[in-house]
Scaffold this motif. Structure first.
Motif, PDB file in Angstrom:
ATOM      1  N   MET A   1       0.846  -1.177   0.000  1.00  0.00           N
ATOM      2  CA  MET A   1       0.000   0.000   0.000  1.00  0.00           C
ATOM      3  C   MET A   1       0.887   1.233   0.000  1.00  0.00           C
ATOM      4  N   ASN A   2       0.600   2.129  -0.855  1.00  0.00           N
ATOM      5  CA  ASN A   2       1.285   3.423  -0.880  1.00  0.00           C
ATOM      6  C   ASN A   2       0.389   4.434  -0.203  1.00  0.00           C
ATOM      7  N   LEU A   3       0.995   5.306   0.582  1.00  0.00           N
ATOM      8  CA  LEU A   3       0.242   6.300   1.334  1.00  0.00           C
ATOM      9  C   LEU A   3       0.954   7.630   1.209  1.00  0.00           C
ATOM     10  N   LEU A   4       0.235   8.655   0.825  1.00  0.00           N
ATOM     11  CA  LEU A   4       0.797   9.988   0.693  1.00  0.00           C
ATOM     12  C   LEU A   4       0.369  10.805   1.902  1.00  0.00           C
ATOM     13  N   LEU A   5       1.345  11.281   2.673  1.00  0.00           N
ATOM     14  CA  LEU A   5       1.054  12.080   3.857  1.00  0.00           C
ATOM     15  C   LEU A   5       1.529  13.505   3.650  1.00  0.00           C
ATOM     16  N   HIS A   6       0.731  14.452   4.083  1.00  0.00           N
ATOM     17  CA  HIS A   6       1.117  15.857   4.052  1.00  0.00           C
ATOM     18  C   HIS A   6       1.429  16.250   5.499  1.00  0.00           C
ATOM     19  N   LEU A   7       2.707  16.363   5.800  1.00  0.00           N
ATOM     20  CA  LEU A   7       3.136  16.662   7.156  1.00  0.00           C
ATOM     21  C   LEU A   7       3.231  18.169   7.360  1.00  0.00           C
ATOM     22  N   PRO A   8       2.809  18.633   8.532  1.00  0.00           N
ATOM     23  CA  PRO A   8       3.049  20.041   8.854  1.00  0.00           C
ATOM     24  C   PRO A   8       4.562  20.288   8.897  1.00  0.00           C
ATOM     25  N   PRO A   9       5.002  21.491   8.573  1.00  0.00           N
ATOM     26  CA  PRO A   9       6.444  21.772   8.511  1.00  0.00           C
ATOM     27  C   PRO A   9       7.200  21.411   9.796  1.00  0.00           C
ATOM     28  N   GLU A  10       6.618  21.672  10.958  1.00  0.00           N
ATOM     29  CA  GLU A  10       7.325  21.373  12.204  1.00  0.00           C
ATOM     30  C   GLU A  10       7.480  19.868  12.415  1.00  0.00           C
ATOM     31  N   LEU A  11       6.493  19.075  12.002  1.00  0.00           N
ATOM     32  CA  LEU A  11       6.597  17.619  12.113  1.00  0.00           C
ATOM     33  C   LEU A  11       7.601  17.071  11.104  1.00  0.00           C
ATOM     34  N   GLU A  12       7.606  17.636   9.921  1.00  0.00           N
ATOM     35  CA  GLU A  12       8.584  17.231   8.915  1.00  0.00           C
ATOM     36  C   GLU A  12      10.006  17.520   9.404  1.00  0.00           C
ATOM     37  N   ALA A  13      10.204  18.660  10.034  1.00  0.00           N
ATOM     38  CA  ALA A  13      11.525  19.014  10.552  1.00  0.00           C
ATOM     39  C   ALA A  13      11.963  18.040  11.640  1.00  0.00           C
ATOM     40  N   ARG A  14      11.041  17.669  12.525  1.00  0.00           N
ATOM     41  CA  ARG A  14      11.372  16.715  13.588  1.00  0.00           C
ATOM     42  C   ARG A  14      11.704  15.347  13.000  1.00  0.00           C
ATOM     43  N   LEU A  15      10.947  14.925  12.000  1.00  0.00           N
ATOM     44  CA  LEU A  15      11.202  13.635  11.355  1.00  0.00           C
ATOM     45  C   LEU A  15      12.557  13.638  10.652  1.00  0.00           C
ATOM     46  N   THR A  16      12.858  14.720   9.952  1.00  0.00           N
ATOM     47  CA  THR A  16      14.142  14.841   9.261  1.00  0.00           C
ATOM     48  C   THR A  16      15.301  14.833  10.258  1.00  0.00           C
ATOM     49  N   GLN A  17      15.158  15.554  11.345  1.00  0.00           N
ATOM     50  CA  GLN A  17      16.199  15.596  12.375  1.00  0.00           C
ATOM     51  C   GLN A  17      16.411  14.212  12.983  1.00  0.00           C
ATOM     52  N   GLN A  18      15.318  13.505  13.273  1.00  0.00           N
ATOM     53  CA  GLN A  18      15.413  12.149  13.829  1.00  0.00           C
ATOM     54  C   GLN A  18      16.119  11.223  12.846  1.00  0.00           C
ATOM     55  N   ALA A  19      15.799  11.358  11.566  1.00  0.00           N
ATOM     56  CA  ALA A  19      16.428  10.528  10.547  1.00  0.00           C
ATOM     57  C   ALA A  19      17.929  10.792  10.478  1.00  0.00           C
ATOM     58  N   ARG A  20      18.310  12.054  10.510  1.00  0.00           N
ATOM     59  CA  ARG A  20      19.739  12.390  10.471  1.00  0.00           C
ATOM     60  C   ARG A  20      20.479  11.855  11.684  1.00  0.00           C
ATOM     61  N   SER A  21      19.876  12.019  12.853  1.00  0.00           N
ATOM     62  CA  SER A  21      20.575  11.632  14.084  1.00  0.00           C
ATOM     63  C   SER A  21      20.675  10.116  14.258  1.00  0.00           C
ATOM     64  N   THR A  22      19.758   9.355  13.633  1.00  0.00           N
ATOM     65  CA  THR A  22      19.794   7.898  13.779  1.00  0.00           C
ATOM     66  C   THR A  22      20.368   7.191  12.559  1.00  0.00           C
ATOM     67  N   GLY A  23      20.604   7.939  11.496  1.00  0.00           N
ATOM     68  CA  GLY A  23      21.140   7.329  10.287  1.00  0.00           C
ATOM     69  C   GLY A  23      20.124   6.516   9.509  1.00  0.00           C
ATOM     70  N   GLN A  24      18.853   6.730   9.777  1.00  0.00           N
ATOM     71  CA  GLN A  24      17.783   6.042   9.039  1.00  0.00           C
ATOM     72  C   GLN A  24      17.158   7.014   8.062  1.00  0.00           C
ATOM     73  N   ASN A  25      16.381   6.476   7.119  1.00  0.00           N
ATOM     74  CA  ASN A  25      15.643   7.399   6.264  1.00  0.00           C
ATOM     75  C   ASN A  25      14.289   7.683   6.911  1.00  0.00           C
ATOM     76  N   PRO A  26      13.676   8.795   6.569  1.00  0.00           N
ATOM     77  CA  PRO A  26      12.404   9.184   7.193  1.00  0.00           C
ATOM     78  C   PRO A  26      11.300   8.137   7.044  1.00  0.00           C
ATOM     79  N   GLU A  27      11.283   7.422   5.913  1.00  0.00           N
ATOM     80  CA  GLU A  27      10.258   6.409   5.691  1.00  0.00           C
ATOM     81  C   GLU A  27      10.355   5.278   6.722  1.00  0.00           C
ATOM     82  N   GLU A  28      11.590   4.869   7.037  1.00  0.00           N
ATOM     83  CA  GLU A  28      11.778   3.810   8.032  1.00  0.00           C
ATOM     84  C   GLU A  28      11.261   4.235   9.402  1.00  0.00           C
TER      85      GLU A  28
END
Length: 84
Positions: A1-28
């Motif tokens: 299943m493919n799912l398209l999510l529209h994240l608020p900018p602040e949530l996107e920033a938190r997800l991106t930061q978490q991905a960078r700090s853990t070495g994972q991609n945002p999808e994971e």
């Protein structure tokens, strides 16, 4: 299943930061969070120890307000005023 999510900018920033700090991609990360939130309740309950289950039930019970008086749940009080 493919799912398209529209994240608020602040949530996107938190997800991106978490991905960078853990070495994972945002999808994971998003998939892991969804899996944790959508866990099968029967599996979650079955995996609890007896002490954890009792603790959860007590916490749930304490989250409800207490009555300052005894509740009248007699048949007479339930059907009062119905002409019976």
């Amino acid at each position: 299943m493919n799912l398209l999510l529209h994240l608020p900018p602040e949530l996107e920033a938190r997800l991106t930061q978490q991905a960078r700090s853990t070495g994972q991609n945002p999808e994971e990360i998003a998939l892991r969070v969804l899996e944790e939130q959508l866990v099968d309740e029967t599996l979650a309950t079955a995996s609890l120890s007896a002490d954890d289950w009792v603790s959860d039930v007590r916490s749930w019970a304490e989250s409800h307000r207490t009555l300052s008086q005894e509740a009248d749940d007699s048949r007479e009080s339930i059907y009062a005023g119905r002409g019976e």
